[in-house]
Design an enzyme around this catalytic site. Structure first.
Site, PDB file in Angstrom:
ATOM      1  N   ASP A  58       0.837  -1.193   0.000  1.00 17.03           N
ATOM      2  CA  ASP A  58       0.000   0.000   0.000  1.00 17.03           C
ATOM      3  C   ASP A  58       0.879   1.253   0.000  1.00 17.03           C
ATOM      4  OD1 ASP A  58      -2.209  -1.661   0.161  1.00 17.03           O
ATOM      5  OD2 ASP A  58      -2.336  -1.527   2.358  1.00 17.03           O
ATOM      6  N   LYS A  59       0.309   2.363  -0.431  1.00 20.29           N
ATOM      7  CA  LYS A  59       1.051   3.620  -0.543  1.00 20.29           C
ATOM      8  C   LYS A  59       1.812   3.962   0.742  1.00 20.29           C
ATOM      9  CE  LYS A  59       0.316   8.593  -1.168  1.00 20.29           C
ATOM     10  NZ  LYS A  59      -0.691   9.670  -1.350  1.00 20.29           N
TER      11      LYS A  59
END
Length: 325
Positions: free
Chosen positions: A146-147
């Site tokens: 995820d970011k």
């Protein structure tokens, strides 16, 4: 130019439409497809890439109704549109076939709607050639983070390496281990969450535990207590599957959401400036795609993660202790 396609149906529930504040097609789609900005959706409508019940819709003001079936054609980026960018990389391992990076928080892994540049892929293209079979938007990308999840991520430089690494993930022979700080004190020292995960039925920006009969995919997360920190716990996770937001969803499901998670936790302030969820992919173990030897990369946790642990230890009256991973 090739396109990817999405098909959605307006559900028979007024609550769903109320969430969008309007039943205009552009606003409704923005609520259902979080990867697309409203301006991007409006452009797709103008370019005749949106159909309602089989008919092209070119008006962003069109009103959607319960039962409408909506199709979106999204033009994909081409390799020529992916620009190499000089972005610093923290390299944990590299040879002619394989690269393992310690990804920082805030760095999106590959280009997607709303993130066409400034991604890990853009940085990698400036660093070295990548396998092409990962797709034009995600060349060489074997798995994702995820970011705002930090840590070890593997990238294939060759098509052979890509296929070999993908096979390892599918066979569950590659080992992905994470560290995370969660709210609360678990009742046991270890456990396994075996719950299917799918798109949240109402909030399309979230994933959720969803029965397989309703589209959930099998998802298994193993966990162990690494350190008890009062009303918080430092956990060690091992993934058996790799669904989107898996650890974050499973932790929230068992009542111990990840600290700092903007989507799945209550957002309680812990007094530490975190860039996102306190989740770090700290160890990645896999078989080298050519030599067959074990490759193990350990990613040191970021400063914010280390600081969070130190602050929680002090609050519990525990003495300073080096971060041993």
């Amino acid at each position: 130019m090739s396109h990817s396609h999405l098909e959605l149906e307006v559900q028979e529930t007024s609550d769903l439409l109320k969430q969008t504040q309007t039943d205009r097609i552009d606003a409704w789609l923005a609520s259902q497809v979080p990867d697309l900005s409203r301006s991007r959706i409006q452009k797709l409508i103008q370019q005749a890439n949106v159909q309602i019940n089989g008919f092209v819709c070119t008006s962003k003001n069109h009103t959607v109704k319960t039962g409408d079936r909506i199709q979106i054609a999204i033009p994909e980026a081409t390799t020529s549109e992916l620009k190499p960018e000089t972005i610093p990389l923290d390299i944990l391992y590299e040879d002619d076939h394989l690269l393992i990076i310690n990804k920082p928080a805030g760095l999106v892994v590959h280009p997607a709607a709303g993130h066409f540049d400034g991604t890990l892929v853009n940085a990698l293209l400036a660093h070295c050639p990548l396998a092409e079979i990962g797709g034009v938007q995600r060349p060489g990308i074997v798995h994702r983070l995820d970011k705002d999840t930090t840590g070890a991520i593997a990238i294939a430089k060759t098509d052979q390496a890509y296929q070999h690494l993908q096979a390892q993930l599918k066979a569950k022979t590659a080992r992905r281990e994470y560290l995370g700080v969660v709210y609360g004190a678990t009742k046991t020292e270890s456990g396994t969450v075996d719950q299917p995960i799918g798109r949240h039925p109402l909030d399309r920006k979230k994933m959720a535990v969803v029965p397989e009969a309703k589209g959930g995919r099998p998802s298994v997360t193993h966990w162990w207590v690494k350190e008890r920190l009062g009303n918080y716990t430092l956990m060690h996770f091992q993934l058996e599957t790799g669904r989107t937001h898996q650890i974050r969803v499973h932790c929230a499901h068992i009542g111990h959401p990840i600290v700092g998670d903007p989507v799945y936790s209550s957002g309680r302030d812990v007094g530490v400036n975190l860039p996102g969820q306190a989740l770090h992919a700290w160890r990645l173990s896999l078989q080298h795609p050519v030599t067959g030897e074990l490759v193990q990369a350990i990613a040191p946790p970021p400063h914010s993660f280390v600081t969070l642990r130190e602050v929680l230890r002090r609050r519990c009256g525990l003495p300073p202790k080096s971060f041993e991973i």
